[in-house]
Scaffold this motif. Sequence first.
Motif, PDB file in Angstrom:
ATOM      1  N   ALA A   3     -26.752  20.971  -2.884  1.00 53.28           N
ATOM      2  CA  ALA A   3     -26.384  22.046  -3.815  1.00 53.28           C
ATOM      3  C   ALA A   3     -25.303  22.947  -3.243  1.00 53.28           C
ATOM      4  O   ALA A   3     -24.420  23.399  -3.969  1.00 53.28           O
ATOM      5  CB  ALA A   3     -27.612  22.854  -4.189  1.00 53.28           C
ATOM      6  N   PRO A  42     -28.497  20.878  -8.427  1.00 53.36           N
ATOM      7  CA  PRO A  42     -29.136  21.834  -9.339  1.00 53.36           C
ATOM      8  C   PRO A  42     -29.170  21.281 -10.765  1.00 53.36           C
ATOM      9  O   PRO A  42     -28.219  20.653 -11.228  1.00 53.36           O
ATOM     10  CB  PRO A  42     -28.231  23.065  -9.258  1.00 53.36           C
ATOM     11  CG  PRO A  42     -27.505  22.927  -7.971  1.00 53.36           C
ATOM     12  CD  PRO A  42     -27.342  21.450  -7.745  1.00 53.36           C
ATOM     13  N   ASP A  44     -28.818  22.556 -13.613  1.00 50.79           N
ATOM     14  CA  ASP A  44     -27.755  22.968 -14.534  1.00 50.79           C
ATOM     15  C   ASP A  44     -26.414  22.303 -14.217  1.00 50.79           C
ATOM     16  O   ASP A  44     -25.459  22.450 -14.972  1.00 50.79           O
ATOM     17  CB  ASP A  44     -27.618  24.490 -14.554  1.00 50.79           C
ATOM     18  CG  ASP A  44     -27.193  25.074 -13.217  1.00 50.79           C
ATOM     19  OD1 ASP A  44     -27.411  24.422 -12.166  1.00 50.79           O
ATOM     20  OD2 ASP A  44     -26.643  26.187 -13.212  1.00 50.79           O
ATOM     21  N   GLN A  45     -26.345  21.559 -13.114  1.00 49.28           N
ATOM     22  CA  GLN A  45     -25.126  20.846 -12.763  1.00 49.28           C
ATOM     23  C   GLN A  45     -25.336  19.329 -12.771  1.00 49.28           C
ATOM     24  O   GLN A  45     -24.442  18.584 -12.399  1.00 49.28           O
ATOM     25  CB  GLN A  45     -24.629  21.297 -11.386  1.00 49.28           C
ATOM     26  CG  GLN A  45     -24.107  22.728 -11.383  1.00 49.28           C
ATOM     27  CD  GLN A  45     -23.593  23.127 -10.024  1.00 49.28           C
ATOM     28  OE1 GLN A  45     -24.350  23.563  -9.174  1.00 49.28           O
ATOM     29  NE2 GLN A  45     -22.302  22.951  -9.821  1.00 49.28           N
TER      30      GLN A  45
END
Length: 89
Positions: A3, A42, A44-45
């Motif tokens: 991350a 992550p 959201d990525q």
Amino acid sequence: MTADQLRPGIRVFVGVTDPCDPRVETAEEVRDRVLRAARNIPADQLGTCDDAGFSPFADDQSTSRQKAFAKIRARIEATEQAAEALAGN
């Protein structure tokens, strides 16, 4: 990749189905692959895709159209399952 190596706004797409394998993965198998990737990327990525596509060459007969769509359905269902699991964590 971890991350801390990702820049904000960058999305990483991970191939979670194998178009060369004639067996259609279950949604649960694919979900587990997504959740493994989420240990390092992550949520959201993180994005999912098919590993390399279903017709790299004009004469490719390794995966029928019907199996390709079944694999895509498994990926979509698995991604939804993984998103629900990650939202609960």
